[in-house]
Write a protein that holds these residues in place. Sequence first.
Motif, PDB file in Angstrom:
ATOM      1  N   UNK A   1     -21.262  -0.588  20.392  1.00 50.26           N
ATOM      2  CA  UNK A   1     -22.131   0.572  20.156  1.00 50.26           C
ATOM      3  C   UNK A   1     -21.807   1.195  18.805  1.00 50.26           C
ATOM      4  N   UNK A   2     -20.519   1.365  18.516  1.00 46.64           N
ATOM      5  CA  UNK A   2     -20.126   1.928  17.220  1.00 46.64           C
ATOM      6  C   UNK A   2     -20.619   1.048  16.081  1.00 46.64           C
ATOM      7  N   UNK A   3     -20.494  -0.261  16.234  1.00 45.70           N
ATOM      8  CA  UNK A   3     -20.952  -1.173  15.191  1.00 45.70           C
ATOM      9  C   UNK A   3     -22.468  -1.117  15.022  1.00 45.70           C
ATOM     10  N   UNK A   4     -23.199  -0.994  16.134  1.00 43.36           N
ATOM     11  CA  UNK A   4     -24.662  -0.936  16.053  1.00 43.36           C
ATOM     12  C   UNK A   4     -25.130   0.358  15.397  1.00 43.36           C
ATOM     13  N   UNK A   5     -24.512   1.479  15.760  1.00 43.80           N
ATOM     14  CA  UNK A   5     -24.896   2.762  15.176  1.00 43.80           C
ATOM     15  C   UNK A   5     -24.500   2.853  13.706  1.00 43.80           C
ATOM     16  N   UNK A   6     -23.355   2.259  13.356  1.00 39.28           N
ATOM     17  CA  UNK A   6     -22.870   2.231  11.965  1.00 39.28           C
ATOM     18  C   UNK A   6     -23.046   3.588  11.281  1.00 39.28           C
ATOM     19  N   UNK A   7     -22.468   4.658  11.848  1.00 38.97           N
ATOM     20  CA  UNK A   7     -22.699   5.997  11.290  1.00 38.97           C
ATOM     21  C   UNK A   7     -22.062   6.188   9.928  1.00 38.97           C
ATOM     22  N   UNK A   8     -22.677   7.055   9.137  1.00 40.03           N
ATOM     23  CA  UNK A   8     -22.071   7.496   7.879  1.00 40.03           C
ATOM     24  C   UNK A   8     -21.045   8.591   8.137  1.00 40.03           C
ATOM     25  N   UNK A   9     -21.371   9.483   9.096  1.00 39.93           N
ATOM     26  CA  UNK A   9     -20.499  10.598   9.461  1.00 39.93           C
ATOM     27  C   UNK A   9     -20.373  10.623  10.979  1.00 39.93           C
ATOM     28  N   UNK A  10     -19.173  10.912  11.474  1.00 42.00           N
ATOM     29  CA  UNK A  10     -18.959  11.132  12.901  1.00 42.00           C
ATOM     30  C   UNK A  10     -18.377  12.522  13.097  1.00 42.00           C
ATOM     31  N   UNK A  11     -18.845  13.206  14.144  1.00 41.72           N
ATOM     32  CA  UNK A  11     -18.331  14.533  14.492  1.00 41.72           C
ATOM     33  C   UNK A  11     -17.830  14.461  15.930  1.00 41.72           C
ATOM     34  N   UNK A  12     -16.548  14.744  16.133  1.00 44.75           N
ATOM     35  CA  UNK A  12     -15.915  14.639  17.447  1.00 44.75           C
ATOM     36  C   UNK A  12     -15.698  16.026  18.024  1.00 44.75           C
ATOM     37  N   UNK A  13     -16.319  16.297  19.178  1.00 43.33           N
ATOM     38  CA  UNK A  13     -16.185  17.614  19.810  1.00 43.33           C
ATOM     39  C   UNK A  13     -15.035  17.586  20.826  1.00 43.33           C
ATOM     40  N   UNK A  14     -13.847  17.320  20.326  1.00 42.08           N
ATOM     41  CA  UNK A  14     -12.664  17.239  21.174  1.00 42.08           C
ATOM     42  C   UNK A  14     -11.961  18.593  21.243  1.00 42.08           C
ATOM     43  N   UNK A  15     -10.963  18.673  22.122  1.00 37.27           N
ATOM     44  CA  UNK A  15     -10.099  19.840  22.192  1.00 37.27           C
ATOM     45  C   UNK A  15      -8.710  19.472  21.706  1.00 37.27           C
ATOM     46  N   UNK A  16      -7.792  20.425  21.639  1.00 37.74           N
ATOM     47  CA  UNK A  16      -6.445  20.107  21.158  1.00 37.74           C
ATOM     48  C   UNK A  16      -5.703  19.138  22.068  1.00 37.74           C
ATOM     49  N   UNK A  17      -6.051  19.144  23.364  1.00 36.11           N
ATOM     50  CA  UNK A  17      -5.391  18.256  24.319  1.00 36.11           C
ATOM     51  C   UNK A  17      -6.388  17.458  25.142  1.00 36.11           C
ATOM     52  N   UNK A  18      -7.618  17.376  24.673  1.00 35.79           N
ATOM     53  CA  UNK A  18      -8.638  16.618  25.395  1.00 35.79           C
ATOM     54  C   UNK A  18      -9.455  15.819  24.404  1.00 35.79           C
ATOM     55  N   UNK A  19      -9.596  14.526  24.679  1.00 33.97           N
ATOM     56  CA  UNK A  19     -10.384  13.669  23.803  1.00 33.97           C
ATOM     57  C   UNK A  19      -9.583  13.222  22.593  1.00 33.97           C
TER      58      UNK A  19
END
Length: 339
Positions: free
Chosen positions: A244-262
């Motif tokens: 999926x990551x290879x197919x999307x081939x994003x220019x920018x990724x934004x990760x909505x993680x927490x300090x101890x989650x994700x």
Amino acid sequence: MRFPLCLLATVLCAATASAQPTLDIYHVDVEGGAATLIVTPARESLLVDAGWPGNGGRDVQRIQAAMKAAGITRIDHMITTHYHTDHVGGVPALKAAVPIGTFHDHGPMTPPYAQDYASNYEAYVAVVKERHTLKAGDTLSLESAAGGRPVVLSFVAGHGVVHTKPGAPANAACATVPAKPEDTSDNARSLGFTLAYGAFDFFDAGDLTWNVEAKLVCPANTLPTVDVYQVTHHGLDQSNHPLVLQALAPTVAVMNNGPKKGGSASTVQALKALPSLQALYQLHRNVATGPADNTTPELIANPDETPDAGHMVSVHVRADGSYDLVNHRTSEKRTFKAR
């Protein structure tokens, strides 16, 4: 002072371009949950998920801060990707605080409800009397600015079903990535969509998990390349299938993680290895891993576990396809061009 006509035209065109409204995407920090505010150039608004319940109204206040930054006072569309606490839990309090138009989700559930979402789903249903079910293959068109480009959401997954494209070529890489144990939680039923605005594309799939993600690219790839990827499931390695990551081939990724989650180390490394990726933003530094398994410090909105500052990351897309990423902690702006 008199300007040459060619110079005057250039100045006027540049001023007009800079004055045109943008498509805005605000990744609100709800501490490892999800709340993504999308506002069109015509100022029609859509909120994808609403964070956690409780916390003294923290997540509602942060969503309202994003709304204020966008210059809006109501949510026209509320999309709940699935019924887990960190995505749907904030809906009742938000509905009490902010006018909301149409509610959308992946469909009604039948009792007895699974324990992983039972209380959240019941609280959601109690306050949302009318809802619109979105399915894989559906589209949702948002209001365009006068004479502007359309803004269209195309749903690729919902309720465990994915949208397929007949005639798509077989993906020879499918045999190289094994499946994971079946996920019976509501994560696997998450809504996933692409957003298209002219040459710009964005992807958000809630907490969609590995085996359902695989159906988007196997036996044939149905995904477009995108400019900005909201990292699925807060960056956990139960999701973010490598094909999926290879197919999307994003220019920018934004990760909505927490300090101890994700922010799983394997997900961060997979993103960093993408040839297309120019920038990885994180809402939080993962305090359980080291520098090599986080993005660079200047692209982290909240580097410290405490104090709880709640800084956002936002995207601002112009009609010509160029777009800015802003880290609200530092106010640094980076500009990219849609492919």
